[in-house]
Structures are given as C-alpha cells and as structure tokens.
Design an enzyme around this catalytic site. Structure first.
Site, PDB file in Angstrom:
ATOM      1  N   ASP A 101       0.812  -1.142   0.168  1.00  0.00           N
ATOM      2  CA  ASP A 101      -0.069  -0.037   0.038  1.00  0.00           C
ATOM      3  C   ASP A 101       0.740   1.224   0.137  1.00  0.00           C
ATOM      4  O   ASP A 101       1.834   1.110   0.672  1.00  0.00           O
ATOM      5  CB  ASP A 101      -0.720  -0.137   1.165  1.00  0.00           C
ATOM      6  CG  ASP A 101      -2.423   0.419   1.000  1.00  0.00           C
ATOM      7  OD1 ASP A 101      -2.378   1.395   0.555  1.00  0.00           O
ATOM      8  OD2 ASP A 101      -3.252  -0.344   1.370  1.00  0.00           O
ATOM      9  N   ASP A 202      -2.937   4.661  -2.409  1.00  0.00           N
ATOM     10  CA  ASP A 202      -4.305   4.974  -1.675  1.00  0.00           C
ATOM     11  C   ASP A 202      -4.801   6.457  -2.217  1.00  0.00           C
ATOM     12  O   ASP A 202      -3.937   7.247  -2.536  1.00  0.00           O
ATOM     13  CB  ASP A 202      -3.904   5.392  -0.227  1.00  0.00           C
ATOM     14  CG  ASP A 202      -5.024   5.583   0.693  1.00  0.00           C
ATOM     15  OD1 ASP A 202      -6.035   4.434   0.587  1.00  0.00           O
ATOM     16  OD2 ASP A 202      -4.979   6.524   1.446  1.00  0.00           O
ATOM     17  N   GLU A 259      -6.081   3.441  -6.253  1.00  0.00           N
ATOM     18  CA  GLU A 259      -7.316   3.673  -5.579  1.00  0.00           C
ATOM     19  C   GLU A 259      -7.945   4.918  -6.033  1.00  0.00           C
ATOM     20  O   GLU A 259      -7.351   6.086  -5.567  1.00  0.00           O
ATOM     21  CB  GLU A 259      -7.318   3.345  -4.139  1.00  0.00           C
ATOM     22  CG  GLU A 259      -8.801   3.263  -3.495  1.00  0.00           C
ATOM     23  CD  GLU A 259      -8.991   4.016  -2.038  1.00  0.00           C
ATOM     24  OE1 GLU A 259      -9.750   3.646  -1.164  1.00  0.00           O
ATOM     25  OE2 GLU A 259      -7.961   5.016  -1.984  1.00  0.00           O
ATOM     26  N   HIS A 335     -11.223  -3.727   3.094  1.00  0.00           N
ATOM     27  CA  HIS A 335     -11.258  -3.055   4.384  1.00  0.00           C
ATOM     28  C   HIS A 335     -11.941  -1.907   4.402  1.00  0.00           C
ATOM     29  O   HIS A 335     -12.193  -1.540   5.924  1.00  0.00           O
ATOM     30  CB  HIS A 335      -9.555  -2.898   4.857  1.00  0.00           C
ATOM     31  CG  HIS A 335      -9.236  -1.601   4.144  1.00  0.00           C
ATOM     32  ND1 HIS A 335      -8.989  -1.595   2.599  1.00  0.00           N
ATOM     33  CD2 HIS A 335      -8.820  -0.669   4.460  1.00  0.00           C
ATOM     34  CE1 HIS A 335      -8.393  -0.621   2.307  1.00  0.00           C
ATOM     35  NE2 HIS A 335      -8.324   0.309   3.113  1.00  0.00           N
ATOM     36  N   ASP A 336     -12.456  -1.463   3.687  1.00  0.00           N
ATOM     37  CA  ASP A 336     -13.366  -0.096   3.769  1.00  0.00           C
ATOM     38  C   ASP A 336     -14.951  -0.566   3.415  1.00  0.00           C
ATOM     39  O   ASP A 336     -15.622   0.392   3.498  1.00  0.00           O
ATOM     40  CB  ASP A 336     -12.847   1.054   2.606  1.00  0.00           C
ATOM     41  CG  ASP A 336     -11.676   1.664   2.951  1.00  0.00           C
ATOM     42  OD1 ASP A 336     -11.304   1.516   4.096  1.00  0.00           O
ATOM     43  OD2 ASP A 336     -11.068   2.013   1.995  1.00  0.00           O
TER      44      ASP A 336
HETATM   45  O1  TEU Z   1      -9.828   5.156   1.357  1.00  0.00           O
HETATM   46  C1  TEU Z   1     -10.270   6.071   0.541  1.00  0.00           C
HETATM   47  C2  TEU Z   1     -11.737   6.429   0.434  1.00  0.00           C
HETATM   48  O2  TEU Z   1     -12.003   6.999  -0.579  1.00  0.00           O
HETATM   49  C3  TEU Z   1     -12.468   6.294   1.720  1.00  0.00           C
HETATM   50  O3  TEU Z   1     -13.197   7.387   1.622  1.00  0.00           O
HETATM   51  C4  TEU Z   1     -13.503   5.177   1.349  1.00  0.00           C
HETATM   52  O4  TEU Z   1     -14.570   5.601   0.543  1.00  0.00           O
HETATM   53  C5  TEU Z   1     -14.113   5.104   2.658  1.00  0.00           C
HETATM   54  O5  TEU Z   1     -13.255   4.681   3.677  1.00  0.00           O
HETATM   55  C6  TEU Z   1     -15.312   4.361   2.601  1.00  0.00           C
HETATM   56  O6  TEU Z   1     -16.011   4.118   3.660  1.00  0.00           O
HETATM   57  C7  TEU Z   1      -8.442   4.985   1.438  1.00  0.00           C
HETATM   58  C8  TEU Z   1      -8.411   3.682   2.499  1.00  0.00           C
HETATM   59  O7  TEU Z   1      -8.611   2.652   1.885  1.00  0.00           O
HETATM   60  C9  TEU Z   1      -8.883   3.943   3.605  1.00  0.00           C
HETATM   61  O8  TEU Z   1      -8.799   2.964   4.720  1.00  0.00           O
HETATM   62  C10 TEU Z   1      -8.270   5.163   4.263  1.00  0.00           C
HETATM   63  O9  TEU Z   1      -9.100   5.369   5.719  1.00  0.00           O
HETATM   64  C11 TEU Z   1      -8.396   6.434   3.291  1.00  0.00           C
HETATM   65  O10 TEU Z   1      -8.083   6.185   2.224  1.00  0.00           O
HETATM   66  C12 TEU Z   1      -7.480   7.474   3.846  1.00  0.00           C
HETATM   67  O11 TEU Z   1      -6.267   7.114   3.858  1.00  0.00           O
END
Ligand code: TEU
Ligand code: CA
Length: 561
Positions: A101, A202, A259, A335-336
């Site tokens: 990442d 990210d 991403e 994970h999101d």
């Molecule tokens: O997520 C980016 C992102 O677009 C988030 O707003 C995502 O849509 C949200 O978590 C969904 O509920 C990335 C990472 O994957 C996330 O874990 C991080 O918290 C974020 O960037 C900040 O680095």
C-alpha cells in the site's frame, strides 16, 4: 484482446490481507508479519497469485495505518524490517507476489516532514503541505473531511489552516512541490529495490487539488460540502502519474492499482490505459455507491438494498468502456467495505453459502483483475454483534458524533443499523481460522471483537467441506488461470432490465461463456439459448436443472460458437 498480449497481472488474482486482523503470532492481540508468513500456505492453497498488504508502516494509527509517520519503517506492532524481508522471500519462494500500500495523498501529522512544516511559516518543508490563511476568520473553504467535519485544521502557532481530506492526523501533501514529489519517488524506489512487486495507491486520484481551492457545491442545510467532485482527478494528476511512471514504475515489472475515489470512465481510461503511461488498473467506486443514502449529508450511511438493474448497468458500463483501451480491477470487498454476502447477498443460515458463491461467480468471470479480501472466500458476514463500545473505526466514531450528536440527522439506533450494514469494522474483525479460542487468530485479547459466528464460519470448517465457499473461490481462480477467455473475452450483458437474474456472456473467436446468476431467493426460469453440448464449468448447486434456477443459483457454461 489476443492471448499473446496478456500481461501477468491481467491473469492474476489478488488476495488482500489486512495485517492487523489476519494472524497474531505473539499473543498481543494484533495480527503481524510473522503471522502472515505462517499462513502463506493457506493463500497458496486458495491459488491467489498476489498479496496486497494494507499499510504496515510506522503509524500513530489515527486511521489504522493510513496515517504514516515513516514510509521506510515497519510499525513495531507488525514486526521488524527483517520480518518483512523474510515474508517477502517466503512469499516469492511460493511464487506469490507482494503489492504494498502506498499512501502519499497525505502523511501522518507525526511524519518528520509535517513536524518541520508546522514548525514555522518559513521552514523549507512548509510547502510540502497545503497551508492557507483564514478567510473572514473561518476555514479557507467549505470542504468537509471524508470522515466528517471540516477538512481544515487551524494551527494556532502560525495562524494558518492546513488541509486534511481525511482525519486531522492526515495532513494532505502538496504535490505541486517538486522536492516533495522527488522524495516520494525516492522512497518508492527504495521499496522497488527491495524486490516488492507493486503498489496499491491510496486515493491517488486526489493528489492534485484544483487551483484556488474553490468551494464545493453545498447541499441545502449542510454545513460542509463533500469536495470529491473537485479533489478527484485534479488538473495535474495525470502529469504526476506519468512522471511517477518514468521515475519509478518503469524500473521493474510491477503491478500498480490506483485507488481512485471519484473516478469516471474518461479518467480511468487515462489512469489505467494500456499504453502503459500511468498505472495498470484502478479501483472505481461507482458500484459501491449505488446504495448510498439519497441525502448527501448522510453519504454512505444507509441500509437499503441495491437495485440489481442499477448494479448491472454500472458494472456493464465499466466492462464495456474499458475494454480494449484500459484495464479493470474487480472487487466486492475490501477493508473499507462491509461484507458482500451481507450487502448484496443473503447472510441467513439458509442462503449464506449459496449467495456468497453466486456473488463470487458473477464477479470472477468478468474482465479485469479480481481482488479477494481476507475472509470473503469463507463467506464471512457483517458483524452484528459489535456495539458502540466495540467499534474502532474512525469513520464510524466520527460519523456518529457528527450525524447523531451534532447534526441530529438520525437517532442512535438508526445509525447503529447503518453501521451494521455499511461500517468498515464489518470487514476488519479478525480472520476466522478455527472454531476454538478467538477463532485461532490470537492467544491474547483481539484488538477488535470477533464476529460471534466464528464457530460455524471458519477456515477449518471450510477446508473440511468439499462444497464450501472456499473451494468455489479456489475453482474460480483455477478457471481464470486455465481459460484465457475469462481474461480476453468480449463482455455482453443479457436482458439489462431483468431485475432478478444477472446474466452475461464473454465472447471469444471460437468459444463463449454464459454466466447466469440468480440474485433472488426465488425459483425462476429463463430461456437463454444454451447449446445442448454446452459444458457446465462451475455451479453452486450439486446438479444442473438447466435454465430452471433455484435461489441464488449461479453457473457458467462454455460452448463453441
Ligand atoms: O480510502 C479512501 C476512500 O475513498 C475512503 O473515503 C473510502 O471511500 C471510505 O473509507 C469508505 O467508507 C482509503 C483507504 O482505503 C482507507 O482505509 C483510508 O481510511 C483512506 O484512504 C485514507 O487514507
Ligand atoms: Ca502480534
């Protein structure tokens, strides 16, 4: 697309590991690198080609590792740099690649760059971050943080605000600064020289902010406005990625996935163009936003089922528009996101396994590189047993403070329903290995409560059952490796308006695939033309009743054209 032109990462399947929740090796309740190494044989058994590791770098954990204070150090909770080197070597010995990442839209506020930047207005790192004067005693613009509240934090010492699109502890880096970009590339090359196999980048779509940082459109009654339409795909983002390609990514045969929150087709074609000028592929978000709340102030927080017709329409658009010019990544979980079987499937005891397999089948026959998030291959579900005292995720915690306490948009119980449906901690509960103590994740106290269904849903049970969700995923991966048509075939959606069954074809020169997925708990019948000698490649039922479909039935036929 011809078979000879296939790149390794176009036929690969990626397994995403959230290190904190995968396997603890030393009893402190936190998953770690040694734990991952112990479990590599499991990833091999599944058949995945690549592991994507969520951030393992030094971090104060304001956002679970996405706030990095040293890009070239391992978070001691996860182990040492030696543990990392050992893991990389062990993975490579099994022919598994490791993608790291890369979090460079922002750093931690504890990163040495930010500590210097904050120290005074004329520090030479001041311009590594985005500082602005107050406007009429207020924030420089109306942008909200993606984790609620303003995206600006006032710094008493210098009398200026800094921008943080995520939490306060995640100040945004200023990509306009040449020296900053140069330092990022040096750091990336250091990892490339170690022998890593790629980067998952990210929110890379947000690194170029719009000139003048204008206000975002403010929905009536809201205090702050979601800035995604302005911060995503900014004016210089493609230029920066082309530079990164030249200075870093061309130095090895890497796999790169951006991403790209807020990406549309036009920009995806640039980020992921097959001309190789930027990245290999992107994560798009549109299919994850179809079940957002109609009220923009609530954003993702809702508990309504997705419309199948909209889902088909959206996924088909991405399949069609990227074909031949760029490359998709395919995902349901990460994970999101909440667990897909609880979101688009049916996690009741009766239908959990069959609907998890249906969703897998639907996704894994598409064009693109599939990603499987740890536990998805078990049909892990959302964690309804977690309550307000159990959640760890900053998005959930801030979301409740803002939506329930401050803005009073919904009450506590409704918000809890939303969190049980959409919250990120649904994905982050520890991996379920066994029916024993703490599901075999740790001997200590797990950092986040386990899902209480681990006694039935776990790796041991899955491996002992020939019909498990695990073996269905294993077979899908095997099919992708064996059959180039899954990588190359032309996508064609059948019956776009059918709101019960998602059926599509993958068409090659001599052969085609027909993939049929019943999205309902009903018995249905359809009348697609299927040749009598069609070969059933995979199904989630023991026998084949042709086009008489049972609840959540999914299957793929292969036949000559
Ligand atoms: O997520 C980016 C992102 O677009 C988030 O707003 C995502 O849509 C949200 O978590 C969904 O509920 C990335 C990472 O994957 C996330 O874990 C991080 O918290 C974020 O960037 C900040 O680095
Ligand atoms: Ca540990």
């Amino acid at each position: 697309m011809t078979t000879s032109a296939i790149k390794w990462w176009q036929k690969a399947v990626v397994y995403q590991i959230y290190p904190r929740s995968f396997q603890d090796s030393n009893g402190d309740g936190i998953g770690d690198l040694k734990g991952i190494q112990e479990r590599l044989s499991y990833v091999s058994k599944l058949g995945a080609d690549v592991i994507w590791l969520n951030p393992i770098y030094q971090s104060p954990n304001k956002d679970n590792g996405y706030d990095i204070s040293d890009y070239q150090a391992i978070n001691p909770e996860f182990g040492t740099m030696q543990d990392f080197d050992d893991l990389l070597a062990a993975a490579h010995a099994r022919d598994i690649k490791i993608v790291m990442d890369l979090v460079v839209n922002h750093s931690s506020d504890q990163h040495k760059w930010f500590i210097e930047s904050r120290s005074s207005k004329d520090n030479d790192k001041r311009d590594f971050y985005i500082w602005r004067n107050p406007v009429d005693g207020h924030e420089p613009n109306n942008w909200s943080s993606f984790f609620s509240g303003s995206a600006w934090k006032f710094d008493e010492k210098s009398g200026q605000y800094y921008l943080h699109l995520f939490v306060e502890g995640q100040p945004d880096l200023n990509w306009k600064n040449d020296e900053l970009r140069d330092q990022v590339y040096q750091m990336m090359n250091w990892w490339v020289d170690k022998g890593i196999d790629g980067f998952r980048m990210d929110v890379i779509s947000m690194i170029s902010k719009p000139d003048g940082l204008p206000d975002a459109p403010l929905p009536a009654g809201n205090t702050y406005a979601n800035p995604v339409s302005l911060t995503a795909n900014g004016p210089h983002v493609h230029e920066y990625l082309r530079e990164m390609r030249q200075k870093v990514l061309n130095n090895a045969d890497l796999m790169t996935v951006g991403e790209t929150s807020g990406v549309d087709i036009e920009h995806a074609q640039k980020y992921a163009g097959i001309d190789g000028s930027e990245l290999n592929m992107v994560f798009q978000f549109e299919h994850m936003g179809l079940d957002d709340n109609p009220n923009p102030a609530l954003g993702k927080w809702d508990n309504q089922p997705v419309s199948l017709v909209k889902l088909k329409d959206n996924l088909s658009k991405w399949q069609t528009e990227l074909e031949g010019n760029s490359w998709n990544s395919l995902y349901w979980d990460n994970h999101d996101q909440p667990r897909i079987v609880s979101r688009f499937g049916n996690d009741s005891a009766e239908y959990r396994e069959v609907s998890a397999k249906m969703l897998a089948t639907l996704l894994h026959f598409m064009q693109g590189t599939p990603y499987i998030f740890q536990g998805e291959e078990l049909g892990m579900t959302n964690a309804y047993n977690l309550g307000w005292d159990d959640f760890d995720d900053i998005e959930i915690i801030n979301g409740r403070k803002f939506i329930v306490d401050k803005e009073k948009l919904v009450d506590n119980d409704t918000m809890l329903d939303y969190v049980h449906y959409k919250g990120r901690d649904n994905a982050r509960t520890p991996m379920q290995w066994t029916a024993g103590k703490n599901a075999g994740f740790t001997d200590g106290t797990p950092w986040l409560k386990l899902n209480d269904n681990f006694e039935t849903i776990n790796v041991t049970a899955a491996l002992a059952d020939d019909n498990s969700v695990f073996y269905h995923y294993q077979k899908l991966i095997q099919l992708r490796h064996d059959l180039d048509l899954i990588t190359t075939g032309h996508y064609e959606l059948i019956d776009p308006a059918d709101d019960q069954v998602y059926t599509y074809k993958r068409i090659g020169d001599d052969q085609e695939l027909l993939i049929i997925n019943n999205f309902t708990d009903q018995d249905l019948e359809r009348d697609y033309p299927v040749p009598a000698d069609a070969q059933l490649l995979i199904s989630n039922y023991q026998d084949d009743l042709g086009l008489k479909l049972r609840p959540y039935e999914a299957k793929a036929y292969l036949y000559n054209r």
